[in-house]
Design a protein around this motif. Sequence first.
Motif, PDB file in Angstrom:
ATOM      1  N   LEU A  86       1.123  -1.687  -0.030  1.00 33.88           N
ATOM      2  CA  LEU A  86       0.403  -0.085  -0.055  1.00 33.88           C
ATOM      3  C   LEU A  86       0.574   1.158  -0.323  1.00 33.88           C
ATOM      4  CD1 LEU A  86      -2.658  -0.922   3.172  1.00 33.88           C
ATOM      5  CD2 LEU A  86      -2.703  -1.540   0.178  1.00 33.88           C
ATOM      6  N   ALA A  87       2.153   0.930   0.453  1.00 36.67           N
ATOM      7  CA  ALA A  87       2.635   1.776   0.556  1.00 36.67           C
ATOM      8  C   ALA A  87       4.301   2.024   0.694  1.00 36.67           C
ATOM      9  CB  ALA A  87       2.389   3.244   2.049  1.00 36.67           C
ATOM     10  N   TRP A  88       5.141   2.687   0.833  1.00 35.25           N
ATOM     11  CA  TRP A  88       6.492   2.960   0.930  1.00 35.25           C
ATOM     12  C   TRP A  88       7.934   4.227   1.144  1.00 35.25           C
ATOM     13  CZ3 TRP A  88       3.675   0.915  -3.134  1.00 35.25           C
ATOM     14  CH2 TRP A  88       3.965   2.139  -4.749  1.00 35.25           C
ATOM     15  N   ASN A  89       8.477   3.193   1.568  1.00 34.54           N
ATOM     16  CA  ASN A  89       9.676   4.338   1.830  1.00 34.54           C
ATOM     17  C   ASN A  89       9.927   4.447   0.369  1.00 34.54           C
ATOM     18  OD1 ASN A  89      11.217   2.385   2.934  1.00 34.54           O
ATOM     19  ND2 ASN A  89      11.884   3.900   4.481  1.00 34.54           N
ATOM     20  N   GLU A  90      11.141   5.710   0.616  1.00 32.05           N
ATOM     21  CA  GLU A  90      12.797   5.648  -0.693  1.00 32.05           C
ATOM     22  C   GLU A  90      13.410   4.325  -0.433  1.00 32.05           C
ATOM     23  OE1 GLU A  90      14.486   6.963  -3.777  1.00 32.05           O
ATOM     24  OE2 GLU A  90      12.581   7.495  -3.745  1.00 32.05           O
ATOM     25  N   PRO A  91      14.096   4.224   0.964  1.00 33.48           N
ATOM     26  CA  PRO A  91      15.309   3.614   0.456  1.00 33.48           C
ATOM     27  C   PRO A  91      14.357   2.106   0.201  1.00 33.48           C
ATOM     28  CG  PRO A  91      15.330   4.200   2.307  1.00 33.48           C
ATOM     29  CD  PRO A  91      13.976   5.140   2.116  1.00 33.48           C
ATOM     30  N   PHE A  92      13.003   1.451   0.309  1.00 29.66           N
ATOM     31  CA  PHE A  92      12.511   0.534  -0.387  1.00 29.66           C
ATOM     32  C   PHE A  92      12.293   0.349  -1.789  1.00 29.66           C
ATOM     33  CE2 PHE A  92       8.720  -2.529  -1.631  1.00 29.66           C
ATOM     34  CZ  PHE A  92       8.735  -3.639  -0.634  1.00 29.66           C
ATOM     35  N   ASP A  93      12.087   1.493  -2.562  1.00 31.83           N
ATOM     36  CA  ASP A  93      11.490   1.767  -3.630  1.00 31.83           C
ATOM     37  C   ASP A  93      13.142   1.730  -4.980  1.00 31.83           C
ATOM     38  OD1 ASP A  93      11.491   3.688  -6.269  1.00 31.83           O
ATOM     39  OD2 ASP A  93       9.350   3.769  -5.561  1.00 31.83           O
ATOM     40  N   ARG A  94      14.274   2.057  -3.826  1.00 34.15           N
ATOM     41  CA  ARG A  94      15.558   1.919  -4.603  1.00 34.15           C
ATOM     42  C   ARG A  94      15.645  -0.228  -4.874  1.00 34.15           C
ATOM     43  NH1 ARG A  94      19.375   5.971  -4.273  1.00 34.15           N
ATOM     44  NH2 ARG A  94      18.213   8.001  -4.870  1.00 34.15           N
ATOM     45  N   VAL A  95      15.419  -0.586  -3.482  1.00 34.78           N
ATOM     46  CA  VAL A  95      15.429  -1.889  -3.527  1.00 34.78           C
ATOM     47  C   VAL A  95      14.439  -3.156  -4.134  1.00 34.78           C
ATOM     48  CG1 VAL A  95      15.339  -4.010  -1.859  1.00 34.78           C
ATOM     49  CG2 VAL A  95      16.477  -1.905  -0.925  1.00 34.78           C
ATOM     50  N   ALA A  96      13.206  -2.434  -4.433  1.00 39.28           N
ATOM     51  CA  ALA A  96      12.171  -3.297  -4.908  1.00 39.28           C
ATOM     52  C   ALA A  96      12.322  -3.175  -5.796  1.00 39.28           C
ATOM     53  CB  ALA A  96      10.534  -3.344  -3.614  1.00 39.28           C
ATOM     54  N   ARG A  97      11.895  -1.440  -6.610  1.00 37.93           N
ATOM     55  CA  ARG A  97      11.453  -1.086  -7.762  1.00 37.93           C
ATOM     56  C   ARG A  97      12.263  -2.798  -9.153  1.00 37.93           C
ATOM     57  NH1 ARG A  97       8.325   1.718  -9.887  1.00 37.93           N
ATOM     58  NH2 ARG A  97       8.105   3.133  -7.240  1.00 37.93           N
ATOM     59  N   PRO A  98      14.192  -2.424  -9.009  1.00 37.76           N
ATOM     60  CA  PRO A  98      14.763  -3.190  -9.902  1.00 37.76           C
ATOM     61  C   PRO A  98      14.573  -4.580  -9.876  1.00 37.76           C
ATOM     62  CG  PRO A  98      16.325  -1.866  -8.297  1.00 37.76           C
ATOM     63  CD  PRO A  98      14.193  -1.785  -7.915  1.00 37.76           C
ATOM     64  N   LEU A  99      13.547  -5.367  -9.018  1.00 36.71           N
ATOM     65  CA  LEU A  99      13.137  -6.858  -9.174  1.00 36.71           C
ATOM     66  C   LEU A  99      12.239  -6.874  -9.257  1.00 36.71           C
ATOM     67  CD1 LEU A  99      13.794  -7.383  -5.054  1.00 36.71           C
ATOM     68  CD2 LEU A  99      15.643  -7.607  -6.536  1.00 36.71           C
ATOM     69  N   GLY A 100      11.241  -5.872 -10.162  1.00 40.90           N
ATOM     70  CA  GLY A 100       9.902  -5.863 -10.260  1.00 40.90           C
ATOM     71  C   GLY A 100       8.142  -5.828  -9.675  1.00 40.90           C
ATOM     72  N   LEU A 101       9.333  -5.426  -8.087  1.00 37.40           N
ATOM     73  CA  LEU A 101       7.568  -5.996  -7.018  1.00 37.40           C
ATOM     74  C   LEU A 101       7.437  -4.872  -6.930  1.00 37.40           C
ATOM     75  CD1 LEU A 101       6.436  -7.117  -4.858  1.00 37.40           C
ATOM     76  CD2 LEU A 101       8.042  -6.010  -3.471  1.00 37.40           C
ATOM     77  N   LEU A 102       7.387  -3.404  -7.541  1.00 33.01           N
ATOM     78  CA  LEU A 102       6.512  -2.194  -7.173  1.00 33.01           C
ATOM     79  C   LEU A 102       6.186  -2.146  -8.710  1.00 33.01           C
ATOM     80  CD1 LEU A 102       8.655  -0.474  -5.208  1.00 33.01           C
ATOM     81  CD2 LEU A 102       6.934  -1.291  -4.753  1.00 33.01           C
ATOM     82  N   ASP A 103       5.911  -3.115 -10.281  1.00 28.22           N
ATOM     83  CA  ASP A 103       5.456  -2.692 -11.613  1.00 28.22           C
ATOM     84  C   ASP A 103       4.146  -2.765 -11.151  1.00 28.22           C
ATOM     85  OD1 ASP A 103       7.739  -2.768 -11.927  1.00 28.22           O
ATOM     86  OD2 ASP A 103       7.524  -4.721 -13.110  1.00 28.22           O
ATOM     87  N   GLY A 104       3.204  -2.263 -11.974  1.00 21.11           N
ATOM     88  CA  GLY A 104       1.913  -1.998 -12.282  1.00 21.11           C
ATOM     89  C   GLY A 104       0.919  -0.971 -11.034  1.00 21.11           C
ATOM     90  N   ASP A 105      -0.114  -0.690 -11.231  1.00 19.17           N
ATOM     91  CA  ASP A 105      -0.241  -0.134 -10.213  1.00 19.17           C
ATOM     92  C   ASP A 105      -1.066  -0.136  -8.782  1.00 19.17           C
ATOM     93  OD1 ASP A 105      -0.390   1.962 -12.389  1.00 19.17           O
ATOM     94  OD2 ASP A 105      -2.559   1.510 -12.766  1.00 19.17           O
ATOM     95  N   ARG A 106      -1.711  -1.697  -8.366  1.00 19.20           N
ATOM     96  CA  ARG A 106      -1.665  -2.085  -7.763  1.00 19.20           C
ATOM     97  C   ARG A 106      -1.339  -2.767  -7.207  1.00 19.20           C
ATOM     98  NH1 ARG A 106      -8.390  -2.407  -6.994  1.00 19.20           N
ATOM     99  NH2 ARG A 106      -7.600  -3.625  -4.584  1.00 19.20           N
ATOM    100  N   PRO A 107       0.686  -2.858  -6.695  1.00 24.55           N
ATOM    101  CA  PRO A 107       1.553  -4.310  -6.236  1.00 24.55           C
ATOM    102  C   PRO A 107       1.146  -4.999  -5.238  1.00 24.55           C
ATOM    103  CG  PRO A 107       2.563  -2.108  -5.921  1.00 24.55           C
ATOM    104  CD  PRO A 107       1.665  -1.886  -6.681  1.00 24.55           C
ATOM    105  N   ASN A 108       1.760  -6.508  -5.000  1.00 22.34           N
ATOM    106  CA  ASN A 108       0.871  -7.213  -4.380  1.00 22.34           C
ATOM    107  C   ASN A 108       2.340  -8.333  -4.103  1.00 22.34           C
ATOM    108  OD1 ASN A 108      -0.474 -10.007  -3.520  1.00 22.34           O
ATOM    109  ND2 ASN A 108      -1.929  -8.291  -2.897  1.00 22.34           N
ATOM    110  N   LEU A 109       2.806  -8.332  -2.823  1.00 19.14           N
ATOM    111  CA  LEU A 109       3.817  -8.919  -2.230  1.00 19.14           C
ATOM    112  C   LEU A 109       3.909 -10.863  -2.998  1.00 19.14           C
ATOM    113  CD1 LEU A 109       6.389  -9.644  -1.778  1.00 19.14           C
ATOM    114  CD2 LEU A 109       5.399 -10.049   0.748  1.00 19.14           C
ATOM    115  N   VAL A 110       2.321 -11.219  -2.304  1.00 23.77           N
ATOM    116  CA  VAL A 110       1.751 -12.437  -2.748  1.00 23.77           C
ATOM    117  C   VAL A 110       2.338 -12.652  -3.989  1.00 23.77           C
ATOM    118  CG1 VAL A 110       0.514 -14.561  -2.071  1.00 23.77           C
ATOM    119  CG2 VAL A 110       0.967 -12.238  -1.060  1.00 23.77           C
ATOM    120  N   TRP A 111       1.280 -11.874  -4.676  1.00 20.69           N
ATOM    121  CA  TRP A 111       0.410 -12.358  -6.289  1.00 20.69           C
ATOM    122  C   TRP A 111       2.720 -11.862  -6.929  1.00 20.69           C
ATOM    123  CZ3 TRP A 111      -3.567 -12.854  -8.734  1.00 20.69           C
ATOM    124  CH2 TRP A 111      -3.765 -13.471  -9.611  1.00 20.69           C
TER     125      TRP A 111
END
Length: 276
Positions: free
Chosen positions: A127-152
């Motif tokens: 639902l929400a995240w900070n800048e350090p999480f964005d730097r870690v997770a976005r290159p992995l592909g986790l934050l792709d799309g409008d409604r990212p979901n960890l399980v999916w």
Amino acid sequence: MKSKSVRTDSSTGWRPAPSGPRRRTPGLRRAELATLAQVSVEYLTRLEQGRDTRPSPEILAALANALRLDGDGRSHLRRLASVEHSQQLCEGRHPTASRTVRPEVRALLDALRDRPACLLNRLGDVLAWNEPFDRVARPLGLLDGDRPNLVWFVFADERARDHVPDWAELADQQVAELHRRRQGDPDTDAFAERLAATVGTAFASRWQRRPVAVQASGVRRLRHPEVGPLRLAYETLELADDGQRLLVHLPADAACAEALDRLLGRRPGALRSAAG
């Protein structure tokens, strides 16, 4: 001939199984479990076949003692026993999984400037995240799309298997978390059905098997495409009332701390590891 005495543990009521021929498969036979739990084989059979769905707390405790379950195992057994009860006693529809992020939680995420952190609801929506999480997770592909979901992401995105060396352990953990928070919630069941239809056995078999362990803290290994191997310690902080949780990460060792410094554009040594 003298009869042999049977040793009993007074704290748990556990008694050793009767001696006999070597078992062909590991684990307790039904008759052995019935003897240890002091129930009849017939009653145990009814439980296993789902013909008796209301075991008493005393019976559950006896079975847990006989099986020598740990805390997670006992909680799992209680949840299994309560599934039918919750479906029968539940009135009306559960509230939908909250997607509202309170301002106080956003402020808390922003305050964690040096720690990758995100907010999840009971379905695993990010639902929400900070800048350090964005730097870690976005290159992995986790934050792709409008409604990212960890399980999916874990099950439906092939990149998850590439980036997470312990993928099977993470997959079990995510399914166990869904079951733990489900509590008869139809939204969770609908989500599970969609995911099973999308990815098939990888999720469906786990959903049916119901993995037990849910780790609120630990260490997760990542293969990051920009800075290489990471060992991130994580802590799960439960929020009040709304079924949401805060997932906070910090480097588990000095090498990870240095890698995160590079990823976040900080001077070396700015981020201390969990090991000090």
